[in-house]
Design an enzyme around this catalytic site. Structure first.
Site, mmCIF file in Angstrom:
data_model
loop_
_atom_site.group_PDB
_atom_site.id
_atom_site.type_symbol
_atom_site.label_atom_id
_atom_site.label_comp_id
_atom_site.label_asym_id
_atom_site.label_seq_id
_atom_site.Cartn_x
_atom_site.Cartn_y
_atom_site.Cartn_z
ATOM 1 N N PHE A 277 0.858 -1.188 0.000
ATOM 2 C CA PHE A 277 0.000 0.000 0.000
ATOM 3 C C PHE A 277 0.893 1.237 0.000
ATOM 4 O O PHE A 277 1.416 1.655 1.030
ATOM 5 C CB PHE A 277 -0.914 -0.002 1.227
ATOM 6 N N ASP A 278 1.038 1.816 -1.174
ATOM 7 C CA ASP A 278 1.955 2.938 -1.363
ATOM 8 C C ASP A 278 1.393 4.214 -0.742
ATOM 9 O O ASP A 278 0.224 4.560 -0.945
ATOM 10 C CB ASP A 278 2.193 3.150 -2.865
#
Length: 585
Positions: free
Chosen positions: A231-232
């Protein structure tokens, strides 16, 4: 399923109090295609062991005229690393408009210049594949954003709008660009929130339709064989003007909700949060064992770099002592180099400003660049150091020296011995140096560590034992081969930090079944250092062997001399790798 619905509704009622939580939960379950009677996730289960290690790479790090870049990457992984690594993180492989992939145009497509979904599925069939969920923002050239401006679906409610009159003084920024960007729409001018750049427009998760869309995206990735989700920039995903707009309770709630859905679709799926923030804030993403399965250990790169260029491990040792053990079902994701720079925010509160300034000056002397951010008080401060790790370890505060390769391998021996799952950037495996030409061509500091190799040329260099690329690559493979056989290096094995002075970084690992102990000891200086084995309190009835050098120690009262940057992995129950070319690291 009843318990799943109960938990989903609780999260949804917090995030969307004006929505029908039960109806939205049903819609999310259907979107994720969770079926009644399917396998339930087992709480606190470790989906990893000591054999797990990842390589991080762009899809086009290896280029040739006769194969697609993803085919080159698969060839490299399968022919050179199949016995060394279990997984690969392919950085954003979607169509994009900027930031080397992190400004996504279409989440459902593979960038045609790289290949297509069949190439992704082939890699996923052989390796654990990690893919980015670029969840905070997407491209200003995406179809969603075009629809937003034209007030059409899908997209018209997808982007977070701000008011220039709002109090934004507390907003935490990772960049120096203007936060609110004016945009013309069919309804007139609007100001959209752009945390990272004008081309990366922040999505609005206060709209449940955005949540549903991303659940659909994740479900699609699962169908393509992807098991691990990064999850950037997730820390920035929920915004409330008048607050710092980072790490808000709603953000943690959102991660918990997505984990519930993902692990009920595939029980061994893994969520990793990418949160380049101070250490205490980063640790919060473990939640209560119900949030991220793993978190990027962002404090490690700057602290380890500082240790090796100063010859003083005191800050790193203190940090290791305070690092809480990851409970079963969670793990640290350890790395010391990546496609981004070496973040400095995670060193805040650990290194002093003077020490950070000294580190910056040293890295600039080794060819590094500095990226900056705006602080809420209006001042500018260093955000990250942009440099290849091989060149970052070219010397000490005194300048370059002859110990570059030994220092570089020592850094990786430390990381590979630590509690957690290790990840090695492809350009560290290959000892790639600063790409100053790419920086000049792109005018982008991070390009310095995003070299694109001509694959045939790289293969020739790896076959040439005189090249530093081949020497480092073989030594790194040997470290990985040794590590993966040792149960004491399980990511959740016990770890205690030892007190052997500032020149020797040392920690003790013990396997979960207590069958093996390893003392990992590292000379972090450019001078020989003495080590008395009596200081380790080794059990005399055990047979102690250095896994790296192969030496067996029968006299536990002797004093050893460690060469500059030499590492020892002393084990009482070694599983040796059958390789006569074992290097001394």
């Amino acid at each position: 399923m009843t318990e799943l619905y109960r938990k989903l509704e609780a999260h949804l009622n917090l995030l969307y109090p004006e929505q029908d939580g039960a109806a939205l939960a049903q819609r999310l379950v259907e979107t994720m295609r969770i079926v009644p009677g399917g396998p339930e996730p087992v709480p606190y289960s470790n989906h990893w062991d000591q054999a797990d290690a990842y390589v991080i790479s762009y899809g086009d790090s290896l280029l040739s005229e006769d194969r697609l870049p993803l085919e080159n990457l698969h060839h490299f992984l399968s022919h050179y690393l199949a016995d060394s690594l279990s997984g690969v993180h392919i950085l954003p492989f979607f169509p994009y408009s900027s930031d080397d992939g992190f400004s996504v145009i279409d989440y459902y497509q593979v960038n045609q210049s790289l290949g297509d979904w069949p190439q992704i599925r082939e890699i996923a069939a052989q390796f654990d594949l990690m893919a980015d969920v670029v969840i905070n923002h997407c491209s200003a050239r995406s179809g969603w954003f075009d629809n937003y401006r034209q007030r059409k679906d899908p997209g018209q409610g997808f982007f977070f709008e701000g008011d220039p009159g709002d109090d934004l003084s507390q907003v935490v920024r990772p960049r120096t660009s203007v936060l609110l960007q004016p945009v013309q729409t069919l309804d007139g001018e609007r100001h959209v929130w752009c945390t990272f750049s004008p081309d990366q427009v922040d999505l609005d998760f206060t709209n449940p339709e955005v949540l549903v869309e991303f659940v659909s995206i994740i479900r699609y990735y699962l169908s393509q064989g992807i098991r691990v989700f990064r999850f950037d920039a997730v820390a920035f995903v929920w915004k409330i003007p008048g607050t710092p707009c980072i790490n808000l309770p709603q953000t943690h709630c959102l991660v918990q909700l997505l984990r519930l859905l993902v692990e009920h679709q595939r029980s061994d799926a893994i969520i990793i949060t990418e949160t380049n923030i101070p250490n205490r804030e980063n640790l919060a993403y473990f939640g209560n064992g119900n949030e991220a399965h793993a978190i990027y250990n962002f404090s490690l790169p700057p602290l380890l770099l500082n240790t090796l260029v100063t010859g003083d491990c005191s800050h790193l040792r203190t940090w290791l002592m305070t690092l809480p053990p990851a409970r079963n079902g969670t793990a640290y994701f350890n790395f010391i180099a990546s496609h981004d720079g070496i973040g400095l925010r995670p060193a805040e509160g650990i290194l002093s400003e003077a020490e950070i300034d000294r580190l910056i000056t040293t890295m600039e002397g080794f060819g590094g660049r500095i990226s900056w951010r705006d602080r809420p008080n209006g001042q500018r401060s260093a955000y990250e150091i942009n440099i290849s790790l091989y060149d970052a370890l070219a010397g000490t505060l005194a300048g370059p020296d002859s110990h570059q390769q030994a220092r570089f391998l020592c850094a990786h021996a430390i990381m590979l011995g630590m509690e957690g799952i290790p990840a090695i950037y492809i350009h560290s495996l290959l000892a790639t140096q600063n790409d100053q030409e790419r920086v000049a061509n792109t005018n982008h500091n991070r390009a310095i560590n995003r070299h694109k190799w001509d694959y045939p040329r790289l293969q020739a260099l790896l076959a040439d034992g005189s090249s530093h690329h081949a020497q480092v690559f073989q030594a790194m493979k040997q470290l990985l081969a040794i590590r993966r056989c040792q149960p004491a290096f399980h990511p959740n094995a016990t770890q205690f930090t030892l007190q052997l002075g500032d020149a020797l970084l040392a920690f003790w690992r013990q396997s979960p079944d207590r069958s093996q102990s390893i003392f990992a000891i590292h000379n972090v200086t450019d001078k020989p250092q003495s080590l008395s084995l009596t200081s380790l309190n080794l059990i005399e009835l055990d047979r102690w062997t250095d896994l790296l050098g192969g030496q067996c120690f029968l006299d536990l009262r002797q004093t050893l001399e460690l060469a500059p940057y030499q590492s020892l992995w002393l084990s009482n129950a070694p599983v040796m790798v059958d390789d006569t070319a074992t290097p001394t690291v």
